[in-house]
Design a protein around this motif. Structure first.
Motif, PDB file in Angstrom:
ATOM      1  N   THR A 345      -8.138   6.318  -3.480  1.00  0.00           N
ATOM      2  CA  THR A 345      -8.363   6.202  -2.040  1.00  0.00           C
ATOM      3  C   THR A 345      -7.520   5.077  -1.464  1.00  0.00           C
ATOM      4  O   THR A 345      -7.510   3.962  -1.988  1.00  0.00           O
ATOM      5  N   VAL A 346      -6.815   5.390  -0.386  1.00  0.00           N
ATOM      6  CA  VAL A 346      -6.009   4.388   0.309  1.00  0.00           C
ATOM      7  C   VAL A 346      -6.538   4.214   1.730  1.00  0.00           C
ATOM      8  O   VAL A 346      -7.271   5.057   2.247  1.00  0.00           O
ATOM      9  N   ILE A 347      -6.147   3.113   2.350  1.00  0.00           N
ATOM     10  CA  ILE A 347      -6.595   2.786   3.712  1.00  0.00           C
ATOM     11  C   ILE A 347      -5.366   2.668   4.599  1.00  0.00           C
ATOM     12  O   ILE A 347      -4.413   1.960   4.261  1.00  0.00           O
ATOM     13  N   ASN A 348      -5.387   3.354   5.751  1.00  0.00           N
ATOM     14  CA  ASN A 348      -4.232   3.312   6.649  1.00  0.00           C
ATOM     15  C   ASN A 348      -4.388   2.207   7.697  1.00  0.00           C
ATOM     16  O   ASN A 348      -5.355   1.437   7.676  1.00  0.00           O
ATOM     17  N   LYS A 349      -3.443   2.129   8.634  1.00  0.00           N
ATOM     18  CA  LYS A 349      -3.457   1.032   9.611  1.00  0.00           C
ATOM     19  C   LYS A 349      -4.612   1.133  10.610  1.00  0.00           C
ATOM     20  O   LYS A 349      -4.900   0.168  11.323  1.00  0.00           O
ATOM     21  N   LEU A 415       3.508  -8.070   7.137  1.00  0.00           N
ATOM     22  CA  LEU A 415       4.661  -7.243   7.495  1.00  0.00           C
ATOM     23  C   LEU A 415       5.357  -7.793   8.738  1.00  0.00           C
ATOM     24  O   LEU A 415       6.590  -7.835   8.805  1.00  0.00           O
ATOM     25  N   GLN A 416       4.562  -8.245   9.701  1.00  0.00           N
ATOM     26  CA  GLN A 416       5.134  -8.803  10.931  1.00  0.00           C
ATOM     27  C   GLN A 416       5.925 -10.081  10.648  1.00  0.00           C
ATOM     28  O   GLN A 416       7.017 -10.279  11.181  1.00  0.00           O
ATOM     29  N   ARG A 417       5.373 -10.949   9.779  1.00  0.00           N
ATOM     30  CA  ARG A 417       6.063 -12.199   9.435  1.00  0.00           C
ATOM     31  C   ARG A 417       7.415 -11.919   8.776  1.00  0.00           C
ATOM     32  O   ARG A 417       8.351 -12.691   8.914  1.00  0.00           O
ATOM     33  N   ASN A 418       7.477 -10.793   8.047  1.00  0.00           N
ATOM     34  CA  ASN A 418       8.721 -10.425   7.366  1.00  0.00           C
ATOM     35  C   ASN A 418       9.571  -9.458   8.186  1.00  0.00           C
ATOM     36  O   ASN A 418      10.539  -8.900   7.680  1.00  0.00           O
ATOM     37  N   LEU A 420       8.955  -6.478   9.331  1.00  0.00           N
ATOM     38  CA  LEU A 420       8.943  -5.121   8.797  1.00  0.00           C
ATOM     39  C   LEU A 420       7.954  -4.282   9.595  1.00  0.00           C
ATOM     40  O   LEU A 420       6.872  -4.761   9.954  1.00  0.00           O
ATOM     41  N   PRO A 421       8.281  -3.023   9.889  1.00  0.00           N
ATOM     42  CA  PRO A 421       7.388  -2.174  10.692  1.00  0.00           C
ATOM     43  C   PRO A 421       6.167  -1.724   9.892  1.00  0.00           C
ATOM     44  O   PRO A 421       6.240  -1.555   8.675  1.00  0.00           O
ATOM     45  N   PHE A 422       5.068  -1.528  10.595  1.00  0.00           N
ATOM     46  CA  PHE A 422       3.842  -1.028   9.961  1.00  0.00           C
ATOM     47  C   PHE A 422       3.859   0.502  10.052  1.00  0.00           C
ATOM     48  O   PHE A 422       3.114   1.111  10.809  1.00  0.00           O
ATOM     49  N   VAL A 423       4.749   1.121   9.259  1.00  0.00           N
ATOM     50  CA  VAL A 423       4.934   2.580   9.275  1.00  0.00           C
ATOM     51  C   VAL A 423       4.791   3.102   7.852  1.00  0.00           C
ATOM     52  O   VAL A 423       5.410   2.572   6.926  1.00  0.00           O
ATOM     53  N   ASN A 424       3.972   4.142   7.691  1.00  0.00           N
ATOM     54  CA  ASN A 424       3.711   4.710   6.363  1.00  0.00           C
ATOM     55  C   ASN A 424       3.247   3.635   5.380  1.00  0.00           C
ATOM     56  O   ASN A 424       3.649   3.615   4.218  1.00  0.00           O
TER      57      ASN A 424
END
Length: 477
Positions: A345-349, A415-418, A420-424
């Motif tokens: 099980t994974v969790i999305n944004k 991701l924001q600090r680096n 990088l987009p929060f996509v997939n």
């Protein structure tokens, strides 16, 4: 200066030391250890020695902790903040404090109190070695004589720093051993690694061209050092040293001329050398286990797994490690190409819980990332590589999964600090269980799966020169 930290240190000191004029006498051979952590990764600190947890200490409302060592053997200890490890030298009558910011973990680490000078010097050496890594990699492309000359200059720079420190401070035998070992074993490591990172020729030819005394220090190696058994420079050296010894041994009875860490015969040579040269069971077992896991994660031959696992069982005396290695072999048998991807099980944004199978709708590459500092470069590199390949191969979906126990908010912040987009992007509902079920080690491994969720390759590597050929085959499958 952080006066709050100083006041905290003084307050703690007064509470533990009945005689301010003689703190060492008041500790009576014990030792005090405490600290303050900015941006803590968890609400506790774990204290370890020899890979065993001694205690867990909770942080207070100001993110501080304190601990007393009683009836202890002086030497190297480690503390763990939930994501990062670091070593600390604890000696009788020390009253040692530290302060760090987890965003710049090692770089921000500063010790205060009795024992501060020794530990700050060891951290400085550690950071200096990190700083010089690029230089060492560059000179590793030189001819052996020139490489050795440049490497000696780097080592002498560290030795001069050590000499200057000893002239100004009264030091202990344990500290001197650790400081000298950090310098020596980093130097030895670079020499052992030279044949593996020099691109001029194959490894056998490089070995043949080395000066006769290139490895003269080997006669002085202590393979069974109780003090150094968990010391990073020593452990790292032993790993590459036995890679080197085994390869030289392997060339004597095989037709190979290049390094192949997936070769069963080469790994058998390595296991035999480790067993022959090391008598300390802790060091021997851990080195055997490290190489067993490395082989399982790299090889693709089930029969080879079993052969080396049987040898590992004969040579290791650590039952826990034998059980773990056996489980890993069985895991990879379940992850064979053609088998269905295990359902985790994974969790999305949006904080929605999803089956990993449900998010696979076309040929897919699943890659992973970790927030630990040692993987800070991988985090960016793997995302940038995935973005590059995604543009080149739009028929393939690229899915990123974080392997840490973090919230969606934390994941978004990282991701924001680096930039990088929060996509997939996803993270696991149960990270520990998922990492074990999918055998996510090393962190740079990726899964290639078809549109039905069947495994095509459970050990892909996006940075391998052959990876794009695998993508083309996945598209045409």
């Amino acid at each position: 200066m952080n006066y709050k930290f100083v006041y905290f240190f003084l307050a703690i000191s007064l509470s533990f030391f009945s005689c301010e004029k003689d703190k060492k006498a008041s500790l009576d051979g014990n030792a005090f250890f405490g600290g303050e952590i900015i941006n803590p990764n968890s609400n506790f600190i774990v204290i370890l020695k020899e890979n065993k947890v001694l205690d867990s200490v909770y942080l207070d409302q100001n993110n501080r902790f304190s601990y007393i060592f009683k009836n202890f053997e002086p030497g190297l200890f480690r503390f763990y903040d939930g994501k990062e490890f670091q070593s600390v030298l604890i000696q009788p009558n020390d009253s040692l404090m530290f302060r760090l910011n987890t965003i710049e973990f090692d770089e921000s680490l500063v010790f205060t109190g009795i024992g501060e000078k020794e530990n700050n010097f060891l951290i400085d050496l550690f950071l200096l070695n990190d700083k010089l890594q690029d230089s060492v990699l560059k000179i590793s492309q030189l001819e052996p004589d020139e490489f050795e000359e440049k490497l000696d200059e780097i080592r002498n720079q560290k030795l001069e720093k050590f000499k200057s420190f000893n002239e100004k401070n009264e030091t202990t035998e344990i500290f001197n051993t650790l400081a000298k070992a950090k310098i020596d074993y980093n130097y030895y490591y670079s020499k052992e690694a030279y044949p593996f990172i020099n691109y001029r020729e194959n490894e056998e030819q490089i070995f043949n061209e080395l000066p006769e005394n290139f490895y003269s220090y080997r006669k002085d190696i202590d393979y069974n050092s109780n003090l150094l058994r968990e010391y990073r420079p020593y452990v790292s050296f032993l790993r590459v040293h036995f890679n080197n010894l085994a390869l030289q041994q392997h060339f004597k009875h095989s037709e190979d001329s290049t390094y192949n860490n997936k070769s069963l015969e080469y790994n058998i040579d390595k296991f035999n050398l480790i067993s022959d040269k090391i008598s300390d069971t802790f060091i021997k077992n851990r080195l055997l286990y490290y190489n067993m896991v490395k082989f399982i994660n790299g090889s693709e031959n089930d029969k080879d797994y079993e052969t080396l696992l049987n040898l590992f069982k004969k040579k290791s005396t650590n039952n826990d490690q034998i059980v773990k290695a056996s489980k890993l072999v069985n895991t990879y048998k379940r992850l064979k190409p053609g088998n269905t991807l295990p359902d985790v099980t994974v969790i999305n944004k949006n904080d929605e819980f999803l089956s990993i199978k449900k998010i696979i709708e076309k040929p897919t590459v699943i890659y992973f990332w970790d927030v630990s500092k040692r993987y800070r470069y991988h985090l960016k590199d793997v995302h940038l590589k995935a973005a590059e390949l995604s543009k080149k191969y739009p028929e393939i979906e690229f899915i990123a999964i974080n392997v840490n126990n973090i919230s969606t908010r934390e994941q978004a912040d990282i991701l924001q600090r680096n930039r990088l987009p929060f996509v997939n992007e996803y993270h696991f509902k149960s990270p520990k269980k998922a990492v074990e079920l999918l055998a996510i080690s090393p962190i740079n491994k990726v899964f290639l799966v078809d549109k039905k969720g069947n495994i095509v390759n459970p050990k892909g590597n996006m940075f391998d020169i052959k990876f794009e050929n695998e993508l083309l085959a996945l598209i045409n499958k």
